[in-house]
Design a protein around this motif. Structure first.
Motif, PDB file in Angstrom:
ATOM      1  N   ALA A  20       0.829  -1.212   0.000  1.00 23.97           N
ATOM      2  CA  ALA A  20       0.000   0.000   0.000  1.00 23.97           C
ATOM      3  C   ALA A  20       0.863   1.261   0.000  1.00 23.97           C
ATOM      4  CB  ALA A  20      -0.924   0.004   1.210  1.00 23.97           C
ATOM      5  N   GLY A  21       2.156   1.087   0.252  1.00 25.94           N
ATOM      6  CA  GLY A  21       3.075   2.214   0.329  1.00 25.94           C
ATOM      7  C   GLY A  21       3.712   2.534  -1.014  1.00 25.94           C
ATOM      8  N   PRO A  22       4.843   3.256  -0.982  1.00 25.12           N
ATOM      9  CA  PRO A  22       5.480   3.707  -2.224  1.00 25.12           C
ATOM     10  C   PRO A  22       5.988   2.554  -3.090  1.00 25.12           C
ATOM     11  CG  PRO A  22       6.321   4.926  -0.313  1.00 25.12           C
ATOM     12  CD  PRO A  22       5.539   3.769   0.219  1.00 25.12           C
ATOM     13  N   ILE A  23       5.577   2.564  -4.356  1.00 24.00           N
ATOM     14  CA  ILE A  23       6.078   1.627  -5.370  1.00 24.00           C
ATOM     15  C   ILE A  23       6.248   2.432  -6.654  1.00 24.00           C
ATOM     16  CG2 ILE A  23       5.619  -0.468  -6.706  1.00 24.00           C
ATOM     17  CD1 ILE A  23       3.845  -1.431  -4.423  1.00 24.00           C
ATOM     18  N   ALA A  24       7.410   2.307  -7.277  1.00 26.19           N
ATOM     19  CA  ALA A  24       7.675   3.138  -8.460  1.00 26.19           C
ATOM     20  C   ALA A  24       8.482   2.376  -9.494  1.00 26.19           C
ATOM     21  CB  ALA A  24       8.435   4.395  -8.038  1.00 26.19           C
ATOM     22  N   PHE A  25       8.196   2.668 -10.752  1.00 20.09           N
ATOM     23  CA  PHE A  25       8.989   2.112 -11.850  1.00 20.09           C
ATOM     24  C   PHE A  25      10.408   2.673 -11.761  1.00 20.09           C
ATOM     25  CE2 PHE A  25      10.622   2.806 -16.210  1.00 20.09           C
ATOM     26  CZ  PHE A  25      10.749   1.477 -16.601  1.00 20.09           C
ATOM     27  N   LEU A  26      11.393   1.789 -11.865  1.00 23.48           N
ATOM     28  CA  LEU A  26      12.786   2.221 -11.798  1.00 23.48           C
ATOM     29  C   LEU A  26      13.403   2.355 -13.181  1.00 23.48           C
ATOM     30  CD1 LEU A  26      15.418   2.852 -10.210  1.00 23.48           C
ATOM     31  CD2 LEU A  26      15.843   0.369 -10.187  1.00 23.48           C
ATOM     32  N   LYS A  27      13.429   1.250 -13.928  1.00 22.69           N
ATOM     33  CA  LYS A  27      14.066   1.292 -15.250  1.00 22.69           C
ATOM     34  C   LYS A  27      13.752   0.022 -16.031  1.00 22.69           C
ATOM     35  CE  LYS A  27      18.514   0.734 -15.545  1.00 22.69           C
ATOM     36  NZ  LYS A  27      19.970   0.761 -15.351  1.00 22.69           N
ATOM     37  N   SER A  28      13.992   0.088 -17.348  1.00 24.36           N
ATOM     38  CA  SER A  28      13.943  -1.087 -18.213  1.00 24.36           C
ATOM     39  C   SER A  28      15.362  -1.445 -18.603  1.00 24.36           C
ATOM     40  CB  SER A  28      13.120  -0.795 -19.477  1.00 24.36           C
ATOM     41  OG  SER A  28      11.768  -0.594 -19.156  1.00 24.36           O
ATOM     42  N   PRO A  36      20.129  -2.712 -12.466  1.00 29.85           N
ATOM     43  CA  PRO A  36      20.530  -1.891 -11.314  1.00 29.85           C
ATOM     44  C   PRO A  36      21.497  -2.670 -10.427  1.00 29.85           C
ATOM     45  CG  PRO A  36      18.301  -2.713 -11.012  1.00 29.85           C
ATOM     46  CD  PRO A  36      18.701  -3.098 -12.409  1.00 29.85           C
ATOM     47  N   ALA A  37      22.200  -1.964  -9.576  1.00 31.49           N
ATOM     48  CA  ALA A  37      23.131  -2.617  -8.647  1.00 31.49           C
ATOM     49  C   ALA A  37      22.363  -3.633  -7.794  1.00 31.49           C
ATOM     50  CB  ALA A  37      23.796  -1.580  -7.753  1.00 31.49           C
ATOM     51  N   PRO A  38      22.942  -4.818  -7.562  1.00 32.98           N
ATOM     52  CA  PRO A  38      22.256  -5.860  -6.795  1.00 32.98           C
ATOM     53  C   PRO A  38      22.295  -5.587  -5.298  1.00 32.98           C
ATOM     54  CG  PRO A  38      24.418  -6.625  -7.457  1.00 32.98           C
ATOM     55  CD  PRO A  38      24.253  -5.259  -8.054  1.00 32.98           C
ATOM     56  N   SER A  39      21.588  -4.545  -4.869  1.00 30.89           N
ATOM     57  CA  SER A  39      21.678  -4.063  -3.488  1.00 30.89           C
ATOM     58  C   SER A  39      20.539  -4.541  -2.596  1.00 30.89           C
ATOM     59  CB  SER A  39      21.727  -2.533  -3.484  1.00 30.89           C
ATOM     60  OG  SER A  39      20.599  -2.008  -4.172  1.00 30.89           O
ATOM     61  N   VAL A  40      19.418  -4.964  -3.199  1.00 26.94           N
ATOM     62  CA  VAL A  40      18.264  -5.427  -2.418  1.00 26.94           C
ATOM     63  C   VAL A  40      17.708  -6.703  -3.048  1.00 26.94           C
ATOM     64  CG1 VAL A  40      17.612  -3.127  -1.581  1.00 26.94           C
ATOM     65  CG2 VAL A  40      16.664  -3.979  -3.742  1.00 26.94           C
ATOM     66  N   PRO A  41      16.898  -7.479  -2.309  1.00 27.72           N
ATOM     67  CA  PRO A  41      16.299  -8.691  -2.878  1.00 27.72           C
ATOM     68  C   PRO A  41      15.420  -8.377  -4.083  1.00 27.72           C
ATOM     69  CG  PRO A  41      16.041  -8.658  -0.483  1.00 27.72           C
ATOM     70  CD  PRO A  41      16.548  -7.307  -0.883  1.00 27.72           C
ATOM     71  N   GLU A  42      15.321  -9.343  -4.987  1.00 21.90           N
ATOM     72  CA  GLU A  42      14.482  -9.192  -6.176  1.00 21.90           C
ATOM     73  C   GLU A  42      13.529 -10.378  -6.290  1.00 21.90           C
ATOM     74  OE1 GLU A  42      17.890  -6.720  -8.682  1.00 21.90           O
ATOM     75  OE2 GLU A  42      17.208  -8.666  -9.464  1.00 21.90           O
ATOM     76  N   ILE A  43      12.301 -10.084  -6.717  1.00 22.43           N
ATOM     77  CA  ILE A  43      11.287 -11.106  -7.005  1.00 22.43           C
ATOM     78  C   ILE A  43      10.899 -10.926  -8.471  1.00 22.43           C
ATOM     79  CG2 ILE A  43       8.987 -11.990  -6.478  1.00 22.43           C
ATOM     80  CD1 ILE A  43      10.847 -12.330  -4.117  1.00 22.43           C
ATOM     81  N   ALA A  44      11.094 -11.965  -9.273  1.00 23.75           N
ATOM     82  CA  ALA A  44      10.835 -11.855 -10.712  1.00 23.75           C
ATOM     83  C   ALA A  44       9.506 -12.510 -11.079  1.00 23.75           C
ATOM     84  CB  ALA A  44      11.972 -12.495 -11.493  1.00 23.75           C
ATOM     85  N   PRO A  87      12.132   3.692   2.899  1.00 28.57           N
ATOM     86  CA  PRO A  87      13.294   3.280   2.118  1.00 28.57           C
ATOM     87  C   PRO A  87      13.064   1.948   1.390  1.00 28.57           C
ATOM     88  CG  PRO A  87      13.661   2.895   4.461  1.00 28.57           C
ATOM     89  CD  PRO A  87      12.400   3.688   4.350  1.00 28.57           C
ATOM     90  N   LEU A  88      13.855   1.745   0.343  1.00 25.53           N
ATOM     91  CA  LEU A  88      13.715   0.593  -0.541  1.00 25.53           C
ATOM     92  C   LEU A  88      13.855  -0.721   0.233  1.00 25.53           C
ATOM     93  CD1 LEU A  88      13.520  -0.486  -3.463  1.00 25.53           C
ATOM     94  CD2 LEU A  88      16.002  -0.211  -3.620  1.00 25.53           C
ATOM     95  N   VAL A  89      12.859  -1.633   0.028  1.00 24.70           N
ATOM     96  CA  VAL A  89      12.876  -2.936   0.705  1.00 24.70           C
ATOM     97  C   VAL A  89      13.279  -4.044  -0.279  1.00 24.70           C
ATOM     98  CG1 VAL A  89      11.493  -4.640   1.965  1.00 24.70           C
ATOM     99  CG2 VAL A  89      11.107  -2.183   2.338  1.00 24.70           C
TER     100      VAL A  89
END
Length: 216
Positions: A20-28, A36-44, A87-89
């Motif tokens: 319900a909080g902030p979600i934003a398109f980052l890049k293609s 992007p730098a592999p700094s946080v977990p990713e779900i594909a 902050p980014l989760v």
């Protein structure tokens, strides 16, 4: 279905608040060097071109236009990144649809290389959600992707889409058949989630499953 008693009891509510909080398109990213730098977990998210991936992403994030729904299946040939939390989760990764009949062979080849390289080499990738159309079940092209994920030793979970488009008895049967297929694959999560972007079925459960994978 997910057994909630096996899950952290705070997880569903934390997942609801996070989505319900902030979600934003980052890049293609058309190639690996653009990730992007592999700094946080990713779900594909992976699935056939017409499986309803964009609609599910929009329902999951409760935002109508976050992921573009294309009238031309197979048009998106890039990895699309979305930032979740401030902050980014973690990040959601919308992978190019597969199994499109009209795509040129060189486009399909490029897709395979991009996706295979991403799956094999992305250390922060926590789980891939493979979307299966409830009306059609698992097809050979889906099995190829499941085998690719098995080979890459990437944890994945099968998610049924468009569950509102089939009769309840048919959904029960397809759910059971999909879970039976999942049990054949070493990297697959044993439980399948049935969803409907239009009706909201399974969306809260999927949010919880995403956060569970992020924190695992």
């Amino acid at each position: 279905m997910t057994k909630m008693d096996e899950v952290d009891p705070t997880l569903p509510e934390r997942a609801r608040k996070l989505f319900a909080g902030p979600i934003a398109f980052l890049k293609s990213a058309p190639a690996l060097q653009h990730l992007p730098a592999p700094s946080v977990p990713e779900i594909a998210f992976a699935g056939r071109s017409n499986v309803g991936k964009s609609s599910l992403l929009n329902a999951l994030t409760n935002r109508n236009g976050l992921a573009r729904t294309s009238v031309t299946p197979g048009r998106t040939q890039e990895l699309n990144y979305f930032d979740v939390g401030a902050p980014l989760v973690f990040r959601l990764v919308d992978m190019p649809g597969y199994g499109f009949a009209k795509a040129p062979k060189d486009v399909v080849k490029k897709w395979r290389f991009l996706v295979n390289d991403y799956l094999r080499g992305r250390q922060v990738l926590k789980r891939t959600l493979v979307l299966i159309d409830s009306r059609h079940g698992i097809k050979d092209v889906d099995r190829e992707v499941l085998e690719m994920l098995d080979t890459a030793a990437v944890s994945y979970r099968l998610v049924l889409t468009k569950a509102d488009k089939v009769k309840a008895s048919d959904l029960t049967a397809i759910h059971a058949a999909t879970e039976a297929e999942a049990r054949k694959h070493p990297a697959a999560h044993p439980e399948v989630i049935a969803t409907s972007s239009e009706k909201g079925l399974g969306i809260a459960e999927l949010r919880t499953a995403v956060l569970e994978a992020v924190e695992s």
